[in-house]
Design an enzyme around this catalytic site. Structure first.
Site, PDB file in Angstrom:
ATOM      1  N   TYR A 164       4.920  17.921  -0.613  1.00  0.00           N
ATOM      2  CA  TYR A 164       4.506  16.538  -0.554  1.00  0.00           C
ATOM      3  C   TYR A 164       5.861  15.500  -1.057  1.00  0.00           C
ATOM      4  O   TYR A 164       6.283  15.384  -1.732  1.00  0.00           O
ATOM      5  CB  TYR A 164       3.662  16.305  -1.843  1.00  0.00           C
ATOM      6  CG  TYR A 164       2.140  16.255  -1.279  1.00  0.00           C
ATOM      7  CD1 TYR A 164       1.958  17.199  -0.262  1.00  0.00           C
ATOM      8  CD2 TYR A 164       1.222  15.857  -1.990  1.00  0.00           C
ATOM      9  CE1 TYR A 164       0.559  17.636   0.155  1.00  0.00           C
ATOM     10  CE2 TYR A 164      -0.207  16.069  -1.459  1.00  0.00           C
ATOM     11  CZ  TYR A 164      -0.476  17.102  -0.501  1.00  0.00           C
ATOM     12  OH  TYR A 164      -1.836  17.262  -0.119  1.00  0.00           O
ATOM     13  N   PHE A 165       5.861  14.604   0.057  1.00  0.00           N
ATOM     14  CA  PHE A 165       7.215  13.663  -0.074  1.00  0.00           C
ATOM     15  C   PHE A 165       6.775  12.172  -0.680  1.00  0.00           C
ATOM     16  O   PHE A 165       7.487  11.138  -0.626  1.00  0.00           O
ATOM     17  CB  PHE A 165       7.564  13.493   1.646  1.00  0.00           C
ATOM     18  CG  PHE A 165       8.135  14.802   1.996  1.00  0.00           C
ATOM     19  CD1 PHE A 165       8.666  15.614   1.300  1.00  0.00           C
ATOM     20  CD2 PHE A 165       8.545  14.703   3.364  1.00  0.00           C
ATOM     21  CE1 PHE A 165       9.028  16.824   1.915  1.00  0.00           C
ATOM     22  CE2 PHE A 165       8.975  15.754   3.844  1.00  0.00           C
ATOM     23  CZ  PHE A 165       9.355  16.904   3.179  1.00  0.00           C
ATOM     24  N   HIS A 178     -13.316  10.193   0.225  1.00  0.00           N
ATOM     25  CA  HIS A 178     -12.081   9.480   0.651  1.00  0.00           C
ATOM     26  C   HIS A 178     -12.721   8.362   1.740  1.00  0.00           C
ATOM     27  O   HIS A 178     -12.090   8.341   2.856  1.00  0.00           O
ATOM     28  CB  HIS A 178     -11.189  10.423   1.140  1.00  0.00           C
ATOM     29  CG  HIS A 178     -10.257  10.655   0.009  1.00  0.00           C
ATOM     30  ND1 HIS A 178      -9.158  10.086  -0.640  1.00  0.00           N
ATOM     31  CD2 HIS A 178     -10.322  11.992  -0.731  1.00  0.00           C
ATOM     32  CE1 HIS A 178      -8.795  10.813  -1.714  1.00  0.00           C
ATOM     33  NE2 HIS A 178      -9.302  11.871  -1.586  1.00  0.00           N
ATOM     34  N   TRP A 218      -3.399  22.571  -0.144  1.00  0.00           N
ATOM     35  CA  TRP A 218      -2.233  21.491  -0.948  1.00  0.00           C
ATOM     36  C   TRP A 218      -2.052  21.788  -2.253  1.00  0.00           C
ATOM     37  O   TRP A 218      -1.197  21.629  -2.862  1.00  0.00           O
ATOM     38  CB  TRP A 218      -2.640  20.336  -0.372  1.00  0.00           C
ATOM     39  CG  TRP A 218      -3.991  19.804  -1.033  1.00  0.00           C
ATOM     40  CD1 TRP A 218      -5.425  20.035  -0.576  1.00  0.00           C
ATOM     41  CD2 TRP A 218      -4.109  19.108  -2.083  1.00  0.00           C
ATOM     42  NE1 TRP A 218      -6.082  19.346  -1.222  1.00  0.00           N
ATOM     43  CE2 TRP A 218      -5.456  18.593  -2.260  1.00  0.00           C
ATOM     44  CE3 TRP A 218      -3.176  18.185  -2.965  1.00  0.00           C
ATOM     45  CZ2 TRP A 218      -5.786  17.797  -3.413  1.00  0.00           C
ATOM     46  CZ3 TRP A 218      -3.563  17.575  -3.899  1.00  0.00           C
ATOM     47  CH2 TRP A 218      -5.166  17.385  -4.226  1.00  0.00           C
ATOM     48  N   TRP A 253       1.788  10.568   1.587  1.00  0.00           N
ATOM     49  CA  TRP A 253       0.777   9.843   1.301  1.00  0.00           C
ATOM     50  C   TRP A 253       1.258   8.377   0.943  1.00  0.00           C
ATOM     51  O   TRP A 253       2.653   8.361   0.541  1.00  0.00           O
ATOM     52  CB  TRP A 253      -0.019  10.374   0.196  1.00  0.00           C
ATOM     53  CG  TRP A 253      -0.562  11.687   0.402  1.00  0.00           C
ATOM     54  CD1 TRP A 253       0.014  12.872   0.056  1.00  0.00           C
ATOM     55  CD2 TRP A 253      -1.777  12.113   1.138  1.00  0.00           C
ATOM     56  NE1 TRP A 253      -0.982  13.788   0.460  1.00  0.00           N
ATOM     57  CE2 TRP A 253      -1.837  13.417   1.149  1.00  0.00           C
ATOM     58  CE3 TRP A 253      -2.627  11.071   1.691  1.00  0.00           C
ATOM     59  CZ2 TRP A 253      -3.122  14.009   1.754  1.00  0.00           C
ATOM     60  CZ3 TRP A 253      -3.800  11.836   2.221  1.00  0.00           C
ATOM     61  CH2 TRP A 253      -4.152  13.191   2.469  1.00  0.00           C
ATOM     62  N   THR A 254       0.699   7.476   1.186  1.00  0.00           N
ATOM     63  CA  THR A 254       1.218   5.907   0.936  1.00  0.00           C
ATOM     64  C   THR A 254       0.680   5.286   0.082  1.00  0.00           C
ATOM     65  O   THR A 254       0.842   3.942   0.181  1.00  0.00           O
ATOM     66  CB  THR A 254       1.308   5.510   2.316  1.00  0.00           C
ATOM     67  OG1 THR A 254       0.075   5.212   2.916  1.00  0.00           O
ATOM     68  CG2 THR A 254       2.335   6.263   3.371  1.00  0.00           C
ATOM     69  N   GLU A 255       0.339   5.514  -0.787  1.00  0.00           N
ATOM     70  CA  GLU A 255      -0.462   4.627  -1.981  1.00  0.00           C
ATOM     71  C   GLU A 255       0.802   3.835  -2.627  1.00  0.00           C
ATOM     72  O   GLU A 255       0.662   2.620  -2.749  1.00  0.00           O
ATOM     73  CB  GLU A 255      -0.827   5.341  -3.191  1.00  0.00           C
ATOM     74  CG  GLU A 255      -2.380   6.054  -2.830  1.00  0.00           C
ATOM     75  CD  GLU A 255      -2.155   7.441  -2.530  1.00  0.00           C
ATOM     76  OE1 GLU A 255      -1.206   8.103  -1.840  1.00  0.00           O
ATOM     77  OE2 GLU A 255      -3.139   8.357  -2.874  1.00  0.00           O
ATOM     78  N   ASP A 284      -9.456   6.478   5.274  1.00  0.00           N
ATOM     79  CA  ASP A 284      -9.597   6.985   3.847  1.00  0.00           C
ATOM     80  C   ASP A 284     -10.227   5.503   3.323  1.00  0.00           C
ATOM     81  O   ASP A 284     -10.628   4.853   4.001  1.00  0.00           O
ATOM     82  CB  ASP A 284      -8.046   7.026   3.097  1.00  0.00           C
ATOM     83  CG  ASP A 284      -8.260   8.342   1.968  1.00  0.00           C
ATOM     84  OD1 ASP A 284      -8.936   7.732   1.046  1.00  0.00           O
ATOM     85  OD2 ASP A 284      -7.347   9.009   2.268  1.00  0.00           O
ATOM     86  N   GLU A 317     -11.257  16.306  -2.656  1.00  0.00           N
ATOM     87  CA  GLU A 317     -11.649  15.692  -3.631  1.00  0.00           C
ATOM     88  C   GLU A 317     -12.865  14.813  -3.569  1.00  0.00           C
ATOM     89  O   GLU A 317     -12.887  13.937  -3.465  1.00  0.00           O
ATOM     90  CB  GLU A 317     -10.356  14.644  -3.626  1.00  0.00           C
ATOM     91  CG  GLU A 317      -9.015  15.056  -4.348  1.00  0.00           C
ATOM     92  CD  GLU A 317      -7.985  14.307  -4.344  1.00  0.00           C
ATOM     93  OE1 GLU A 317      -7.133  14.404  -5.451  1.00  0.00           O
ATOM     94  OE2 GLU A 317      -7.986  13.231  -3.839  1.00  0.00           O
TER      95      GLU A 317
HETATM   96  C1  TNX Z   1      -4.286  13.934  -3.107  1.00  0.00           C
HETATM   97  S1  TNX Z   1      -3.725  15.825  -0.972  1.00  0.00           S
HETATM   98  C2  TNX Z   1      -4.923  13.586  -2.053  1.00  0.00           C
HETATM   99  C3  TNX Z   1      -4.879  12.244  -1.340  1.00  0.00           C
HETATM  100  C4  TNX Z   1      -3.652  11.511  -2.138  1.00  0.00           C
HETATM  101  C5  TNX Z   1      -2.545  12.486  -2.531  1.00  0.00           C
HETATM  102  C6  TNX Z   1      -1.458  11.689  -3.342  1.00  0.00           C
HETATM  103  C7  TNX Z   1      -5.110  15.409  -0.711  1.00  0.00           C
HETATM  104  C8  TNX Z   1      -5.897  16.176   0.332  1.00  0.00           C
HETATM  105  N1  TNX Z   1      -5.679  14.439  -1.167  1.00  0.00           N
HETATM  106  O1  TNX Z   1      -5.804  11.619  -0.964  1.00  0.00           O
HETATM  107  O2  TNX Z   1      -3.109  10.353  -1.395  1.00  0.00           O
HETATM  108  O3  TNX Z   1      -3.194  13.314  -3.579  1.00  0.00           O
HETATM  109  O4  TNX Z   1      -0.481  12.845  -3.574  1.00  0.00           O
END
Ligand code: TNX
Length: 775
Positions: free
Chosen positions: A435-436, A279, A410, A484-486, A204, A344
């Site tokens: 989503y966790f 990304h 998603w 996801w780990t932001e 990413d 995205e």
């Molecule tokens: C969207 S889910 C993203 C991720 C982010 C996430 C945060 C997806 C395919 N893209 O890059 O980490 O939201 O929930």
């Protein structure tokens, strides 16, 4: 922690004494469990049998012998099936057909013997996982503590098989890095819940985590970033010139092979994700010649905005570069699927790129969506030519889905529904359920996250959309959770986000819907908690915390207060005088009324033991409290609060836009009309708007307040401009409060106009409003 173990033990103890049978608490719940009379007791003569030529079965048997020894001190004999003539006092591991691909199993416990039968190697592995959950919880601990009581297993017959073939869990190792030892633990968590896919989000913008021999800079530069102490990930700006990197890591190809072997021994397939064409800042910093927006580029520390630079789809050498990378990835990973992300992407940046323009002309692509689709198709054709399958996030549908592509849905179920109807395979991972990284409790009591996905919501996840016809249903491979780990920096935090929601997820992808039941799940979860305690897994106890909720008493349009926790566990005590509730405070039984502005505090207790944290809620009552509100348009899903009542529930939204107390509207804005039920004389009004440009949440352009006594003709009471509101800001909230000469009215109407999305917004802006109060 100790306290906690004590109360779980207390609870289990009282359960077992009163019940006739030994509780059976398997997660995910088997399709069929038949409780039979009696029990099997492991003793010094018990023999463990397995076919010596089936090395996996033999290893499981061996593990059992070791566990029993550590647990009881008994040394069981382990024999090859063919050498055995004994029939009683045996525990038998067997498979019908090691490679049948059928993941089902049976587990039969009789007073005389135990038989675990897998329909395949995986099936036997799952029989073993179920069996382990029937053993004393102590076997989960390292080192295993000795138990003095004899080990007894309830006689039963289980016949079980999964509902879906794709039972996945994802982990983002880019935003924060987790080393291979932790990845193995993570795989253990999946294995004990019979999950069989690990989706490894390896690349990413904030880190490239997989060694690619041909392009060493991907990890030399791409795997390391700056982490500044105390800085929020969402706000951290990229590395500055001269600033030294201090955070990162990656997996060598040898590490990856080790992890793959570990996973495969647990019947888990790994799906690697190499995210493209967006990304990917980490890769572009290392190899800027493939970027859509030319350099200089610097390594992100956190914030990039989802929409940013991307691989250049107009540049033919981009494809060669990505194909080289994918070739190494495909050589490493033996599984069928390669995930290429595709989520995205800011396609607008391609408008100004000459190569992109040229590509569009040459390939007769009519839109930027079609250019993205061209990119994905080309990558898909390559992956397909190597005998592998490509999967991507639901954004890859835009501009036309590549012929053989599979889709991971998603943004809710919609993308998956569309794809399955046109014959594409689908994995469901709708954010709201799966989503966790989202809040699992009251944001004020949780570490930073966004939005909300409670344990009970995860439990409602059903990967199969009921609206699909049978032809389309065949294309739903299963479901998956994503982490996801932001905002998840370390292993303990991963555990906190994962548990207990992953138990709900596992049951949602394994167990037939008619066998799912939240009440029943809750009681099994309690037993599981003891295992997690012994395993020292840092699971969230959020579902024990008390929600103090306003409830509208519709008959009288009055506000009442309810208290509950999601697990329905313990007794709740509360106070309304600001003091801390102990087990001597008022016991909550039914919704109660409050007078005036009140602070309610509540906590849950088991006996005298506190089992939750303390929850506090401030209520302010006014003439609008609990009065019906008519909304001109529906709030956005992301900020839906709990319907229009959110605006008159007596609770003011906090600085956290995701606290569930704000209502958010997209589009042109909102109209809210409050009906006070009868004519009232009012002399003040208050309401709040949020200002969070980073989330595309803006103050309104204009707000107007009108009043009416018949609900038809309204007269204007006051107006505000954006500038007025800006001047009333306290932190990220514009708090409006105005006194006026007494007015008699029954209806109060608030209208607010939003703004058009700008370049930084993802096609949408939001207006967030809360609590409209008046007196
Ligand atoms: C969207 S889910 C993203 C991720 C982010 C996430 C945060 C997806 C395919 N893209 O890059 O980490 O939201 O929930």
């Amino acid at each position: 922690m100790i306290k906690y173990i004590l109360f779980v033990t207390f609870l289990l103890g009282s359960f077992c004494i009163h019940a006739q049978i030994i509780p059976v608490n398997i997660v995910p719940r088997p399709q069929k469990t038949e409780i039979r009379l009696g029990y099997f007791e492991i003793n010094g003569h018990t023999t463990v049998l397995a076919p010596v030529k089936d090395s996996a079965a033999w290893a499981m048997a061996k593990q059992l012998v070791a566990q029993v020894y550590r647990l009881t001190g008994l040394r069981l004999l382990q024999l090859d099936i063919t050498q055995n003539s004994q029939h009683d006092d045996t525990i038998l591991f067997t498979t019908n057909d090691e490679n049948s691909g059928d993941e089902g199993y049976t587990l039969e416990i009789s007073p005389g013997n135990i038989v675990l039968t897998g329909h395949s190697g995986a099936g036997l592995f799952y029989a073993w996982q179920s069996f382990e959950q029937l053993m004393p919880a102590e076997i989960m601990a390292t080192p295993i503590p000795r138990v003095d009581d004899p080990v007894r297993l309830q006689a039963l017959f289980i016949e079980d098989h999964p509902r879906f073939g794709w039972r996945g869990m994802h982990l983002d190792v880019s935003r924060h890095f987790f080393d291979k030892e932790f990845i193995k633990q993570y795989l253990d968590y999946l294995a004990m819940l019979k999950m069989n896919v690990f989706h490894w989000h390896l690349t990413d913008s904030q880190g490239w985590r997989i060694e690619i021999k041909k392009y060493p800079r991907l990890t030399q530069t791409g795997a390391f970033r700056v982490q500044r102490p105390g800085e929020r990930f969402a706000e951290a700006l990229p590395q500055k010139p001269g600033e030294l990197v201090n955070y990162g890591g990656y997996y060598t190809q040898a590490d990856i092979k080790e992890v793959i072997a570990y996973a495969s021994a647990r019947h888990i397939a790994i799906v690697p994700e190499i995210d493209m064409p967006g990304h990917c800042m980490a890769a572009l910093v290392a190899y800027p010649q493939f970027a859509s927006i030319p350099g200089p580029l610097s390594m992100p520390s956190g914030r990039v905005g989802a929409y940013n630079n991307s691989f250049n789809p107009g540049n033919d050498s981009t494809y060669l570069f990505l194909q080289d990378i994918l070739t190494e990835v495909m050589d490493l990973f033996p599984g069928d699927y390669i995930h290429i992300g595709g989520d995205e992407v800011d396609r607008n940046i391609w408008k100004d790129n000459l190569l992109c323009q040229e590509k569009m002309r040459k390939e007769n692509l009519k839109s930027l969506d079609e250019l993205q689709s061209y990119f994905i198709r080309r990558i898909e054709a390559f992956i397909h030519s190597k005998g592998k399958k490509m999967i991507g996030w639901d954004e890859i549908i835009a501009g036309g889905l590549a012929p053989e592509a599979s889709v991971m849905s998603w943004h809710g179920y919609k993308g998956g529904v569309t794809a399955s109807k046109t014959g594409h395979y689908v994995v469901m991972a709708p954010a709201a359920y799966a989503y966790f990284d989202l809040y699992q409790g009251d944001p004020e009591l949780e570490p930073e996250a966004y939005s909300r996905n409670l344990l009970s919501t995860s439990y409602q996840f059903d990967p199969m959309p009921s609206e699909l016809r049978p032809e389309a249903k065949k294309f739903i491979l299963g479901g998956q959770g994503c982490l996801w780990t932001e905002t998840v920096p370390d292993a303990a935090h991963v555990q906190h986000m994962l548990f207990p929601r992953i138990l709900a997820l596992a049951e949602s992808v394994w167990t037939q819907p008619e066998r799912k039941n939240f009440e029943d799940f809750r009681s099994r979860l309690l037993f599981y908690m003891k295992r997690l305690d012994l395993e020292k897994i840092n699971y969230a106890r959020s579902a024990l915390n008390v929600w103090i909720r306003p409830v509208r008493d519709t008959a009288e349009a009055r506000l009442t207060i309810s208290c509950s926790n999601e697990l329905g566990m313990g007794k709740i005590f509360y106070t309304v005088d600001g003091s801390i509730p102990g087990p001597g405070a008022t016991l909550y039984t039914v919704p109660f009324r409050i007078a005036g502005n009140t602070q309610v505090k509540a906590a849950a207790f088991m006996g005298t033991e506190l089992i939750s944290v303390l929850t506090t809620e401030q209520f302010m009552l006014s003439a609008t409290s609990s009065k019906p509100i008519h909304l001109g348009s529906q709030p956005a899903l992301r900020f839906a609060g709990y319907n229009s009542f959110t605006l008159s529930d007596g609770i003011r939204g906090s600085e956290n836009p995701f606290d569930g107390r704000w209502l958010g509207f997209t589009g042109s804005g909102l109209t809210a009309t409050i009906d006070l039920g009868k004519l009232r004389t009012l002399k003040n009004i208050g309401f709040d708007f949020m200002d969070e440009p980073g989330l595309s949440v803006y103050l309104p352009r204009n707000v107007s307040i009108e009043v009416s006594d018949d609900g038809r003709s309204f007269i204007s009471l006051m107006n505000y401009t954006e500038t007025d509101l800006r001047n009333m800001r306290v932190g990220n909230i514009a708090r409006i409060y105005r006194e006026f000469a007494p007015v008699s009215l029954r209806y109060l109407r608030l209208t607010a106009t939003g703004r058009e999305p700008g370049a930084a917004d993802d096609g949408k802006t939001y207006l967030l409003i809360d609590e409209i109060s008046a007196n």
